[in-house]
Write an enzyme that holds these catalytic residues in place. Structure first.
Site, PDB file in Angstrom:
ATOM      1  N   GLU A  90      76.455  89.418 -58.026  1.00  0.00           N
ATOM      2  CA  GLU A  90      76.350  88.638 -59.261  1.00  0.00           C
ATOM      3  C   GLU A  90      74.867  88.449 -59.560  1.00  0.00           C
ATOM      4  OE1 GLU A  90      78.142  84.888 -58.522  1.00  0.00           O
ATOM      5  OE2 GLU A  90      80.081  85.717 -57.957  1.00  0.00           O
ATOM      6  N   ASP A 129      74.262  74.650 -60.320  1.00  0.00           N
ATOM      7  CA  ASP A 129      73.339  75.129 -59.296  1.00  0.00           C
ATOM      8  C   ASP A 129      72.657  73.986 -58.545  1.00  0.00           C
ATOM      9  OD1 ASP A 129      73.828  77.775 -59.944  1.00  0.00           O
ATOM     10  OD2 ASP A 129      72.385  77.734 -61.582  1.00  0.00           O
TER      11      ASP A 129
END
Length: 272
Positions: free
Chosen positions: A53, A64
């Site tokens: 990815e 994140d």
């Protein structure tokens, strides 16, 4: 030119026939540089990852954790643009023949142009897109463009997703389902736990798509644990940490991510 959703499907199916989980690696594009990132992802695939990815760095990431935010900051300060992300996808796929996805928040895609983004990602050889913040109810425009260009649309499910919500999300997705192992943000953790296993069981009840687990897997032991119940194991922060540890020595960092990919690949093969 059509994208590589069929390549993604066949690689995930091949892992299943080998009675193992697929290993999916993640790095943001432009980290440590655009060219350095291409080399790192190539090493990850050569070292044992089945799929990679490519993250599109974002200044306000909702999923994140601090490690990936650090890498995103480095990439953004380096001036990374969407064209660099797409170039990264293309060069990594060309170098390895492996399925390469883009992981991105929705806003940059919307601004770039949905049709244009799908067309450019497919032309680069991309296999699909992971869109963690795109509600399935608002995804039709993207899904139509993705399908037209041969791209998978991977949605993220979480332990908080109710069963009827899971069914709605998985019915709209393709390629695989990204199961977030726990509530919260990305990062390495000491255990991945039962919550992830329960989510995989519930998700599988709604779909035949492979279910890949991410958020928190950082070592071969955790990869082996998740491989017992998931179709794929997704690792991001641990690869970023290897590169950050050798921030002043790219060659050492590349050797580090290749070695980690090999260790994790051994882990996902340990099916009991």
């Amino acid at each position: 030119m059509a994208g590589n959703v069929e390549l993604l499907n066949s690689v995930l199916a091949q892992a299943r026939t080998e009675n193992r989980a697929a290993l999916v690696g993640y790095l943001p594009a432009g980290f440590p540089t655009v060219d350095g990132g291409v080399r790192a992802m190539t090493e990850m695939l050569d070292g044992g990852c089945d799929v990679v990815e490519v993250g599109l760095p974002h200044s306000d990431p909702v999923l994140d954790g601090p490690v990936i935010q650090t890498a995103d900051d480095i990439a953004l300060r380096g001036g990374v643009k969407i064209v660099d992300v797409i170039r990264t996808v293309g060069e990594v796929h060309a170098a390895t023949g492996a399925p390469v996805l883009c992981m991105t928040y929705w806003n940059p895609v919307d601004r770039y142009g949905v049709e244009r983004f799908a067309a450019d990602l497919a032309a680069a050889g991309g296999a699909g897109c992971i869109l963690p913040d795109l509600p399935v109810e608002e995804s039709e425009v993207w899904r139509k463009a993705a399908e037209q260009h041969g791209l998978a649309t991977v949605f993220v499910v979480a332990p908080s997703s109710r069963d009827e919500r899971l069914a709605k999300i998985t019915a709209a997705g393709s390629g695989f389902v990204y199961a977030a192992s726990l509530m919260g943000v990305t990062g390495t953790r000491t255990s991945v736990g039962l919550e992830a296993q329960n989510l995989v069981t519930r998700t599988r009840a709604t779909t035949d798509l492979p279910v890949c687990v991410g958020l928190g897997v950082s070592n071969p032991e955790q990869a082996a644990e998740v491989a017992q119940f998931a179709d794929g194991v997704i690792v991001g922060s641990a690869f970023v940490k290897r590169l950050l540890a050798d921030a002043d020595d790219l060659e050492a960092g590349l050797a580090g991510v290749r070695a980690l990919a090999g260790e994790l690949a051994e882990g996902v093969r340990k099916r009991v």
